[in-house]
Write a protein that holds these residues in place. Structure first.
Motif, PDB file in Angstrom:
ATOM      1  N   CYS A  96       0.830  -1.201   0.000  1.00  0.00           N
ATOM      2  CA  CYS A  96       0.000   0.000   0.000  1.00  0.00           C
ATOM      3  C   CYS A  96       0.866   1.252   0.000  1.00  0.00           C
ATOM      4  O   CYS A  96       1.927   1.304   0.631  1.00  0.00           O
ATOM      5  CB  CYS A  96      -0.905  -0.015   1.235  1.00  0.00           C
ATOM      6  SG  CYS A  96      -1.981   1.409   1.328  1.00  0.00           S
ATOM      7  N   HIS A  98       0.063   4.105   1.280  1.00  0.00           N
ATOM      8  CA  HIS A  98      -0.132   4.960   2.444  1.00  0.00           C
ATOM      9  C   HIS A  98       1.017   4.751   3.428  1.00  0.00           C
ATOM     10  O   HIS A  98       1.981   5.498   3.440  1.00  0.00           O
ATOM     11  CB  HIS A  98      -1.499   4.670   3.100  1.00  0.00           C
ATOM     12  CG  HIS A  98      -1.718   5.394   4.389  1.00  0.00           C
ATOM     13  ND1 HIS A  98      -2.382   4.824   5.453  1.00  0.00           N
ATOM     14  CD2 HIS A  98      -1.361   6.645   4.796  1.00  0.00           C
ATOM     15  CE1 HIS A  98      -2.421   5.691   6.452  1.00  0.00           C
ATOM     16  NE2 HIS A  98      -1.820   6.801   6.074  1.00  0.00           N
ATOM     17  N   ARG A  99       0.945   3.672   4.191  1.00  0.00           N
ATOM     18  CA  ARG A  99       2.024   3.420   5.141  1.00  0.00           C
ATOM     19  C   ARG A  99       2.651   2.058   4.964  1.00  0.00           C
ATOM     20  O   ARG A  99       3.274   1.515   5.868  1.00  0.00           O
ATOM     21  CB  ARG A  99       1.535   3.641   6.574  1.00  0.00           C
ATOM     22  CG  ARG A  99       1.528   5.151   6.900  1.00  0.00           C
ATOM     23  CD  ARG A  99       0.972   5.481   8.260  1.00  0.00           C
ATOM     24  NE  ARG A  99       1.394   4.575   9.288  1.00  0.00           N
ATOM     25  CZ  ARG A  99       0.667   4.306  10.401  1.00  0.00           C
ATOM     26  NH1 ARG A  99      -0.499   4.903  10.561  1.00  0.00           N
ATOM     27  NH2 ARG A  99       1.115   3.482  11.305  1.00  0.00           N
ATOM     28  N   ALA A 101       1.541  -1.105   4.193  1.00  0.00           N
ATOM     29  CA  ALA A 101       1.055  -2.443   4.571  1.00  0.00           C
ATOM     30  C   ALA A 101       0.910  -3.310   3.321  1.00  0.00           C
ATOM     31  O   ALA A 101       0.812  -2.802   2.201  1.00  0.00           O
ATOM     32  CB  ALA A 101      -0.296  -2.332   5.277  1.00  0.00           C
ATOM     33  N   CYS A 117      -6.937  -1.877   1.023  1.00  0.00           N
ATOM     34  CA  CYS A 117      -5.966  -2.153   2.073  1.00  0.00           C
ATOM     35  C   CYS A 117      -6.700  -2.374   3.393  1.00  0.00           C
ATOM     36  O   CYS A 117      -7.598  -1.606   3.761  1.00  0.00           O
ATOM     37  CB  CYS A 117      -4.987  -0.987   2.197  1.00  0.00           C
ATOM     38  SG  CYS A 117      -3.746  -1.253   3.497  1.00  0.00           S
ATOM     39  N   HIS A 120      -5.996   0.922   6.612  1.00  0.00           N
ATOM     40  CA  HIS A 120      -6.840   2.122   6.750  1.00  0.00           C
ATOM     41  C   HIS A 120      -7.846   2.265   5.612  1.00  0.00           C
ATOM     42  O   HIS A 120      -8.527   3.274   5.505  1.00  0.00           O
ATOM     43  CB  HIS A 120      -5.976   3.388   6.798  1.00  0.00           C
ATOM     44  CG  HIS A 120      -4.845   3.327   7.769  1.00  0.00           C
ATOM     45  ND1 HIS A 120      -3.590   2.870   7.413  1.00  0.00           N
ATOM     46  CD2 HIS A 120      -4.770   3.612   9.089  1.00  0.00           C
ATOM     47  CE1 HIS A 120      -2.788   2.901   8.463  1.00  0.00           C
ATOM     48  NE2 HIS A 120      -3.478   3.336   9.507  1.00  0.00           N
ATOM     49  N   TRP A 122      -7.443   2.322   2.118  1.00  0.00           N
ATOM     50  CA  TRP A 122      -7.192   2.922   0.800  1.00  0.00           C
ATOM     51  C   TRP A 122      -7.571   1.905  -0.273  1.00  0.00           C
ATOM     52  O   TRP A 122      -7.344   0.699  -0.103  1.00  0.00           O
ATOM     53  CB  TRP A 122      -5.717   3.319   0.645  1.00  0.00           C
ATOM     54  CG  TRP A 122      -5.348   4.586   1.381  1.00  0.00           C
ATOM     55  CD1 TRP A 122      -5.934   5.087   2.502  1.00  0.00           C
ATOM     56  CD2 TRP A 122      -4.299   5.491   1.028  1.00  0.00           C
ATOM     57  NE1 TRP A 122      -5.317   6.258   2.886  1.00  0.00           N
ATOM     58  CE2 TRP A 122      -4.306   6.528   1.992  1.00  0.00           C
ATOM     59  CE3 TRP A 122      -3.349   5.547   0.015  1.00  0.00           C
ATOM     60  CZ2 TRP A 122      -3.407   7.594   1.966  1.00  0.00           C
ATOM     61  CZ3 TRP A 122      -2.445   6.605  -0.026  1.00  0.00           C
ATOM     62  CH2 TRP A 122      -2.480   7.622   0.937  1.00  0.00           C
TER      63      TRP A 122
HETATM   64  S1  FES Z   1      -1.315   1.303   4.996  1.00  0.00           S
HETATM   65 FE1  FES Z   1      -2.843   0.886   3.532  1.00  0.00          FE
HETATM   66  S2  FES Z   1      -4.419   2.251   4.014  1.00  0.00           S
HETATM   67 FE2  FES Z   1      -2.925   2.694   5.462  1.00  0.00          FE
END
Ligand code: FES
Ligand SMILES: [Fe+2]
Length: 382
Positions: A96, A98-99, A101, A117, A120, A122
């Motif tokens: 992902c 975002h962070r 994952a 994901c 969170h 996304w």
């Molecule tokens: S790590 Fe995927 S939405 Fe936050």
């Protein structure tokens, strides 16, 4: 395979049969046992071979329809492969944006329209575009255009899905396969379908998966209760298409061809043809189907093997299923014998019994394989 090549290979086999000889290297060679367990060496191979070279990671018949996907993560980059509209494929790092994952957790699935994901939430579409951010007011400056999934170069060739694991790398499979590209084109691999896939882990360094297949010297003893009676003892052909190889394991029935007109000769009816596609794919061509193996690193002394058969059509009857299953079982029983021995080698190299392993002249394929690795690690690693 060109007809002239096929006839030439059969003639070479018949000549070896008549002479009771086999393809031989000029001399024996040896390999330090540390190659199988030294962590620094493993890191170098991981970076310079598995991090940079094209490799096959599956067959297109696994994902026949738009939105079908599979994931793969065996020791190296986690990958998400998605069939696209129009019959192409997308390959992404399964991470992902975002962070970081893991995005998709399932091993595979059908007709997927979005990937969400589970951290969170996304959301990405099958083209990797970021199409949903819960609580998007929290990311006012985020440019969605540049936060799609990270693409890997991907190509379908001979029915296999090949990736370039370096997102910035190049992928040209015709070029990478060299002379074997045209030869593989003759087997209609792109219209075959996967049958009886299986994944298993072994306690061996990844190179032992390949070593196991690179010589026929072991067949008489290691497979004496299974496949050995079908094959000539220690007669075979080994040809190099650097860094790949083609190995021919002739069956006893090939002798009959000497009395038959050349027009009727068929190599695959009377020999197994093994393509070793560097670094970690093997295609074993049998009379009416293929066995396929991909080995993925899982630490210095572990490997995950994806294996399957490729058959010309999905079996439509129980009779057809049983026929292919019987063939596959013969192969996998023999392979179980190989991998049990390979695990004993992995245990053995860590003892002080040997500083080097010795490859006999008839084990020339092993010499070449390890030479190809050395060239990459020693030359590109500088
Ligand atoms: S790590 Fe995927 S939405 Fe936050
Ligand atoms: Fe074997």
């Amino acid at each position: 395979m060109k007809r002239s090549t096929e006839l030439n290979l059969i003639k070479r086999v018949l000549s070896h049969v008549a002479e009771k000889s086999t393809d031989m290297a000029d001399a024996t060679s040896s390999l330090p046992v540390t190659r199988y367990y030294d962590p620094e060496r493993f890191e170098a191979e991981q970076k310079l071979i598995f991090g940079r070279l094209p490799r096959a990671i599956g067959h297109i018949s696994q994902i026949p329809e738009t939105g079908d996907f599979f994931t793969l993560d065996a020791g190296d980059a986690p990958v998400l492969i998605v069939r696209t509209e129009g019959g192409g494929v997308n390959a992404f790092l399964n991470v992902c944006r975002h962070r970081g994952a893991r995005l998709e957790w399932d091993a595979g699935g059908c007709g997927r329209k979005r990937f969400t994901c589970k951290y969170h939430g996304w959301v990405y579409n099958p083209d990797g575009a970021l199409i949903g951010i819960p609580g998007s007011e929290g990311f006012p400056e985020l440019n969605r255009e540049i936060h799609g999934l990270t693409r890997l170069p991907v190509q379908i060739r001979h029915g296999f899905v090949w990736i370039q694991p370096d997102p910035k790398g190049e992928l040209d499979m015709a070029d990478y396969l060299g002379d074997l590209d045209a030869e593989l084109g003759g087997f209609d691999l792109d219209t075959h379908v996967q049958f009886s896939p299986r994944r298993f882990s072994k306690k061996i360094n990844w190179k032992l998966v390949i070593d196991t297949f690179l010589e026929g010297y072991h067949v008489r003893t290691a497979h004496k209760d299974t496949i050995a009676p079908m094959f000539f003892d220690n007669i075979g052909l080994t040809d190099r298409f650097e860094p790949h190889q083609r190995i021919i394991f002739p069956k006893l029935t090939i002798s009959d061809l000497a009395d038959q007109p050349e027009e009727t000769w068929s190599l695959r009816q009377h020999a197994n043809i093994l393509y070793v596609l560097f670094p970690n794919t093997m295609i074993l061509v049998q009379p009416d189907h293929m066995g396929v193996f991909h080995g993925y690193t899982d630490g210095v002394d572990g490997v995950v093997v994806d294996a399957c058969a490729l058959v010309p059509h999905a079996p439509a009857t129980d009779k057809a299923t049983n026929y292919w299953q019987k063939n596959v079982d013969i192969l996998f029983n023999a392979v179980d014998e190989d991998f049990a021995l390979a695990e004993s080698v992995q245990a053995g190299v860590k003892t002080q019994a040997n500083e080097h392993l010795t490859f006999g002249r008839m084990e020339k394929g092993l010499g070449w394989f390890h030479q190809s690795i050395d060239q990459i690690v020693d030359e590109k690693g500088r």
